[in-house]
Design a protein around this motif. Sequence first.
Motif, PDB file in Angstrom:
ATOM      1  N   GLY A  98       3.286   6.568  -9.002  1.00  0.00           N
ATOM      2  CA  GLY A  98       4.633   6.338  -8.519  1.00  0.00           C
ATOM      3  C   GLY A  98       4.903   4.912  -8.109  1.00  0.00           C
ATOM      4  O   GLY A  98       4.082   4.014  -8.348  1.00  0.00           O
ATOM      5  N   TRP A  99       6.054   4.738  -7.474  1.00  0.00           N
ATOM      6  CA  TRP A  99       6.532   3.424  -7.056  1.00  0.00           C
ATOM      7  C   TRP A  99       7.009   3.466  -5.616  1.00  0.00           C
ATOM      8  O   TRP A  99       7.720   4.394  -5.209  1.00  0.00           O
ATOM      9  CB  TRP A  99       7.696   2.983  -7.940  1.00  0.00           C
ATOM     10  N   TYR A 100       6.611   2.456  -4.864  1.00  0.00           N
ATOM     11  CA  TYR A 100       7.158   2.173  -3.552  1.00  0.00           C
ATOM     12  C   TYR A 100       7.881   0.827  -3.647  1.00  0.00           C
ATOM     13  O   TYR A 100       7.720   0.088  -4.618  1.00  0.00           O
ATOM     14  CB  TYR A 100       6.046   2.074  -2.511  1.00  0.00           C
ATOM     15  N   ARG A 101       8.669   0.538  -2.636  1.00  0.00           N
ATOM     16  CA  ARG A 101       9.281  -0.786  -2.556  1.00  0.00           C
ATOM     17  C   ARG A 101       9.277  -1.268  -1.117  1.00  0.00           C
ATOM     18  O   ARG A 101       9.290  -0.459  -0.184  1.00  0.00           O
ATOM     19  CB  ARG A 101      10.692  -0.803  -3.142  1.00  0.00           C
ATOM     20  N   GLN A 102       9.252  -2.580  -0.993  1.00  0.00           N
ATOM     21  CA  GLN A 102       9.284  -3.180   0.332  1.00  0.00           C
ATOM     22  C   GLN A 102      10.201  -4.381   0.309  1.00  0.00           C
ATOM     23  O   GLN A 102       9.973  -5.344  -0.442  1.00  0.00           O
ATOM     24  CB  GLN A 102       7.880  -3.587   0.788  1.00  0.00           C
ATOM     25  N   ALA A 103      11.237  -4.315   1.122  1.00  0.00           N
ATOM     26  CA  ALA A 103      12.172  -5.424   1.271  1.00  0.00           C
ATOM     27  C   ALA A 103      11.768  -6.238   2.496  1.00  0.00           C
ATOM     28  O   ALA A 103      11.103  -5.718   3.401  1.00  0.00           O
ATOM     29  CB  ALA A 103      13.590  -4.883   1.427  1.00  0.00           C
ATOM     30  N   PRO A 104      12.167  -7.514   2.546  1.00  0.00           N
ATOM     31  CA  PRO A 104      11.806  -8.358   3.692  1.00  0.00           C
ATOM     32  C   PRO A 104      12.250  -7.736   5.013  1.00  0.00           C
ATOM     33  O   PRO A 104      13.398  -7.310   5.160  1.00  0.00           O
ATOM     34  CB  PRO A 104      12.557  -9.658   3.417  1.00  0.00           C
ATOM     35  N   GLY A 105      11.316  -7.638   5.952  1.00  0.00           N
ATOM     36  CA  GLY A 105      11.627  -7.119   7.271  1.00  0.00           C
ATOM     37  C   GLY A 105      11.761  -5.612   7.345  1.00  0.00           C
ATOM     38  O   GLY A 105      12.122  -5.074   8.395  1.00  0.00           O
ATOM     39  N   LYS A 106      11.464  -4.935   6.253  1.00  0.00           N
ATOM     40  CA  LYS A 106      11.600  -3.475   6.244  1.00  0.00           C
ATOM     41  C   LYS A 106      10.265  -2.825   5.911  1.00  0.00           C
ATOM     42  O   LYS A 106       9.371  -3.447   5.324  1.00  0.00           O
ATOM     43  CB  LYS A 106      12.667  -3.043   5.243  1.00  0.00           C
ATOM     44  N   GLN A 107      10.165  -1.553   6.257  1.00  0.00           N
ATOM     45  CA  GLN A 107       8.953  -0.804   5.950  1.00  0.00           C
ATOM     46  C   GLN A 107       8.901  -0.445   4.465  1.00  0.00           C
ATOM     47  O   GLN A 107       9.932  -0.302   3.808  1.00  0.00           O
ATOM     48  CB  GLN A 107       8.899   0.482   6.794  1.00  0.00           C
ATOM     49  N   ARG A 108       7.678  -0.278   3.999  1.00  0.00           N
ATOM     50  CA  ARG A 108       7.489   0.185   2.621  1.00  0.00           C
ATOM     51  C   ARG A 108       8.029   1.606   2.515  1.00  0.00           C
ATOM     52  O   ARG A 108       7.786   2.450   3.391  1.00  0.00           O
ATOM     53  CB  ARG A 108       6.003   0.149   2.263  1.00  0.00           C
ATOM     54  N   GLN A 109       8.769   1.884   1.444  1.00  0.00           N
ATOM     55  CA  GLN A 109       9.342   3.206   1.273  1.00  0.00           C
ATOM     56  C   GLN A 109       9.084   3.724  -0.146  1.00  0.00           C
ATOM     57  O   GLN A 109       9.057   2.945  -1.105  1.00  0.00           O
ATOM     58  CB  GLN A 109      10.847   3.220   1.564  1.00  0.00           C
ATOM     59  N   CYS A 158       3.416  -0.368  -7.559  1.00  0.00           N
ATOM     60  CA  CYS A 158       2.941   0.817  -8.250  1.00  0.00           C
ATOM     61  C   CYS A 158       1.726   1.378  -7.520  1.00  0.00           C
ATOM     62  O   CYS A 158       0.918   0.612  -6.971  1.00  0.00           O
ATOM     63  CB  CYS A 158       2.556   0.422  -9.670  1.00  0.00           C
ATOM     64  N   TYR A 159       1.615   2.696  -7.509  1.00  0.00           N
ATOM     65  CA  TYR A 159       0.392   3.283  -6.978  1.00  0.00           C
ATOM     66  C   TYR A 159      -0.044   4.452  -7.865  1.00  0.00           C
ATOM     67  O   TYR A 159       0.756   5.020  -8.610  1.00  0.00           O
ATOM     68  CB  TYR A 159       0.545   3.735  -5.529  1.00  0.00           C
ATOM     69  N   ALA A 160      -1.314   4.779  -7.758  1.00  0.00           N
ATOM     70  CA  ALA A 160      -1.848   5.890  -8.533  1.00  0.00           C
ATOM     71  C   ALA A 160      -2.983   6.555  -7.771  1.00  0.00           C
ATOM     72  O   ALA A 160      -3.796   5.877  -7.140  1.00  0.00           O
ATOM     73  CB  ALA A 160      -2.348   5.401  -9.887  1.00  0.00           C
ATOM     74  N   ASP A 161      -2.982   7.863  -7.845  1.00  0.00           N
ATOM     75  CA  ASP A 161      -4.102   8.670  -7.341  1.00  0.00           C
ATOM     76  C   ASP A 161      -5.103   8.730  -8.496  1.00  0.00           C
ATOM     77  O   ASP A 161      -4.822   9.339  -9.533  1.00  0.00           O
ATOM     78  CB  ASP A 161      -3.573  10.049  -6.967  1.00  0.00           C
ATOM     79  N   VAL A 162      -6.241   8.049  -8.307  1.00  0.00           N
ATOM     80  CA  VAL A 162      -7.156   7.807  -9.423  1.00  0.00           C
ATOM     81  C   VAL A 162      -8.480   8.511  -9.210  1.00  0.00           C
ATOM     82  O   VAL A 162      -9.067   8.434  -8.122  1.00  0.00           O
ATOM     83  CB  VAL A 162      -7.402   6.296  -9.598  1.00  0.00           C
ATOM     84  N   LEU A 163      -8.964   9.163 -10.247  1.00  0.00           N
ATOM     85  CA  LEU A 163     -10.321   9.707 -10.257  1.00  0.00           C
ATOM     86  C   LEU A 163     -11.195   8.789 -11.104  1.00  0.00           C
ATOM     87  O   LEU A 163     -10.904   8.558 -12.281  1.00  0.00           O
ATOM     88  CB  LEU A 163     -10.340  11.118 -10.843  1.00  0.00           C
ATOM     89  N   ASP A 164     -12.224   8.262 -10.483  1.00  0.00           N
ATOM     90  CA  ASP A 164     -13.227   7.459 -11.188  1.00  0.00           C
ATOM     91  C   ASP A 164     -14.394   8.388 -11.491  1.00  0.00           C
ATOM     92  O   ASP A 164     -15.187   8.694 -10.596  1.00  0.00           O
ATOM     93  CB  ASP A 164     -13.658   6.277 -10.327  1.00  0.00           C
ATOM     94  N   ARG A 165     -14.487   8.823 -12.715  1.00  0.00           N
ATOM     95  CA  ARG A 165     -15.503   9.818 -13.070  1.00  0.00           C
ATOM     96  C   ARG A 165     -16.900   9.211 -13.014  1.00  0.00           C
ATOM     97  O   ARG A 165     -17.874   9.903 -12.692  1.00  0.00           O
ATOM     98  CB  ARG A 165     -15.221  10.382 -14.446  1.00  0.00           C
ATOM     99  N   ASN A 166     -17.010   7.928 -13.260  1.00  0.00           N
ATOM    100  CA  ASN A 166     -18.326   7.286 -13.233  1.00  0.00           C
ATOM    101  C   ASN A 166     -18.904   7.239 -11.827  1.00  0.00           C
ATOM    102  O   ASN A 166     -20.117   7.353 -11.637  1.00  0.00           O
ATOM    103  CB  ASN A 166     -18.247   5.872 -13.798  1.00  0.00           C
ATOM    104  N   ARG A 167     -18.020   7.042 -10.854  1.00  0.00           N
ATOM    105  CA  ARG A 167     -18.473   6.950  -9.460  1.00  0.00           C
ATOM    106  C   ARG A 167     -18.228   8.245  -8.695  1.00  0.00           C
ATOM    107  O   ARG A 167     -18.565   8.330  -7.510  1.00  0.00           O
ATOM    108  CB  ARG A 167     -17.769   5.803  -8.745  1.00  0.00           C
TER     109      ARG A 167
END
Length: 121
Positions: free
Chosen positions: A35-46, A95-104
């Motif tokens: 998904g996607w978050y956004r952060q404007a100056p002086g505001k919290q990430r949403q 951008c963010y992602a919930d990632v599975l690293d199968r090697n680790r």
Amino acid sequence: QAHLVESGGGLVQPGGSLTLSCTASGSGISTYTMGWYRQAPGKQRQLVADITTFGTPNYADSVKGRFTISRDSAENTVYLQMGSLKPEDTAIYLCYADVLDRNRARRTDEWGQGTQVTVSS
């Protein structure tokens, strides 16, 4: 280890459109919710929008009807089509992602560096 790279930000006039993309890369990775978050100056990430592995989208009320999130799971890529842009949409989009690293055998939340979106005449 996963690495997320965003592209597609820039300057656009009010009412215009932009499409952001983000690809997760790395050996042996799979992605769950992205998904996607956004952060404007002086505001919290949403949260802007996210999408599950099964393609179920979720949107912030402020972008419903204007933004569309989609994904290509085979390519570990998520897209955000932004339309009817407003000056208040100006922010760094991450951008963010919930990632599975199968090697680790590890599952983690990973973030991109962010891409600037500026809506101005």
